[in-house]
Enzyme design. Structure first.
Site, short mmCIF file in Angstrom:
data_model
loop_
_atom_site.label_atom_id
_atom_site.label_comp_id
_atom_site.label_asym_id
_atom_site.label_seq_id
_atom_site.Cartn_x
_atom_site.Cartn_y
_atom_site.Cartn_z
N GLU A 133 21.22 -14.33 -0.29
CA GLU A 133 20.94 -15.74 0.00
C GLU A 133 21.64 -16.20 1.28
O GLU A 133 21.14 -17.10 1.97
CB GLU A 133 21.41 -16.62 -1.18
CG GLU A 133 20.64 -16.39 -2.47
CD GLU A 133 21.22 -15.27 -3.34
OE1 GLU A 133 21.89 -14.37 -2.80
OE2 GLU A 133 21.00 -15.31 -4.55
N CYS A 193 26.07 -18.89 -4.20
CA CYS A 193 24.78 -18.97 -3.51
C CYS A 193 23.99 -20.20 -3.93
O CYS A 193 23.22 -20.74 -3.15
CB CYS A 193 23.98 -17.69 -3.73
SG CYS A 193 24.69 -16.34 -2.77
N CYS A 252 23.99 -16.18 -7.65
CA CYS A 252 25.36 -16.43 -8.12
C CYS A 252 25.74 -17.89 -7.84
O CYS A 252 25.05 -18.61 -7.11
CB CYS A 252 26.34 -15.47 -7.44
SG CYS A 252 26.68 -15.83 -5.72
N1 THU Z 1 24.29 -10.44 -4.95
C1 THU Z 1 23.44 -11.14 -4.14
O1 THU Z 1 23.03 -10.66 -3.08
N2 THU Z 1 23.06 -12.38 -4.54
C2 THU Z 1 23.44 -12.97 -5.70
O2 THU Z 1 23.19 -14.15 -5.90
C3 THU Z 1 24.13 -12.17 -6.72
C4 THU Z 1 24.81 -10.95 -6.20
C5 THU Z 1 24.75 -9.12 -4.49
C6 THU Z 1 26.18 -9.10 -4.03
C7 THU Z 1 26.54 -7.64 -4.23
O3 THU Z 1 26.17 -6.95 -3.05
C8 THU Z 1 25.66 -7.20 -5.37
O4 THU Z 1 24.66 -8.19 -5.54
C9 THU Z 1 26.40 -7.01 -6.69
O5 THU Z 1 27.13 -8.15 -7.02
#
Ligand code: THU
Length: 140
Positions: free
Chosen positions: A58, A92, A89
């Protein structure tokens, strides 16, 4: 928004996910969004040997949004390495909310949700308005 647009967003998110740099978690993520002027933006996660500084998909998406002219996000899709919807998350959700149209829809694992539904009572610039109303910014 029509089904074809959601499918185009999912396809763009899948393409972004394939570009992810996730050698540590091996959890690839791709995100794509429609902007209120019709543009599409996307991003992938970029990890780092310093685990804590990984960039979520994001973050890349919002960076592209701002770099290509800004605007309001109206529809958002995030996928994991299987192509299944991925829940943004907490950090984000906050990052996205700054650039979200009030009616933005997010394709969550639980279905379509508004930004208010996924991040109720969030912190916004309005929470800081009292500072400009005071001369010093000190606590009144
Ligand atoms: N991750 C994202 O890219 N976006 C999210 O909203 C959740 C988590 C990624 C971060 C990390 O590289 C991997 O997912 C595991 O947490």
């Amino acid at each position: 928004m029509d089904t074809a647009t959601w499918e185009a967003l999912r396809e763009l998110a899948m393409q972004a996910m394939e570009c992810a740099y996730a050698p540590y978690s091996r959890f690839k993520v791709g995100a794509a969004a429609l902007v209120d002027d019709g543009r599409f933006v996307s991003g992938c996660n970029v990890e780092n040997a310093g685990y804590g500084v990984a960039l979520c998909a994001e973050c890349g998406l919002v960076s592209e949004l701002v770099r290509t002219g800004g605007g309001r996000l109206v529809a958002f899709v995030c996928v994991d390495g299987r192509g299944e919807p991925c829940s943004p998350c907490g950090r984000c959700r906050q990052v996205l909310s700054e650039h979200a149209h009030p009616s933005m829809l997010l394709a969550m694992p639980s279905g379509l949700k508004t930004i208010d539904e996924v991040l109720p009572d969030r912190f916004t610039s309005a929470d800081m308005d009292w500072v400009s109303a005071t001369t010093s910014g000190d606590r009144p």
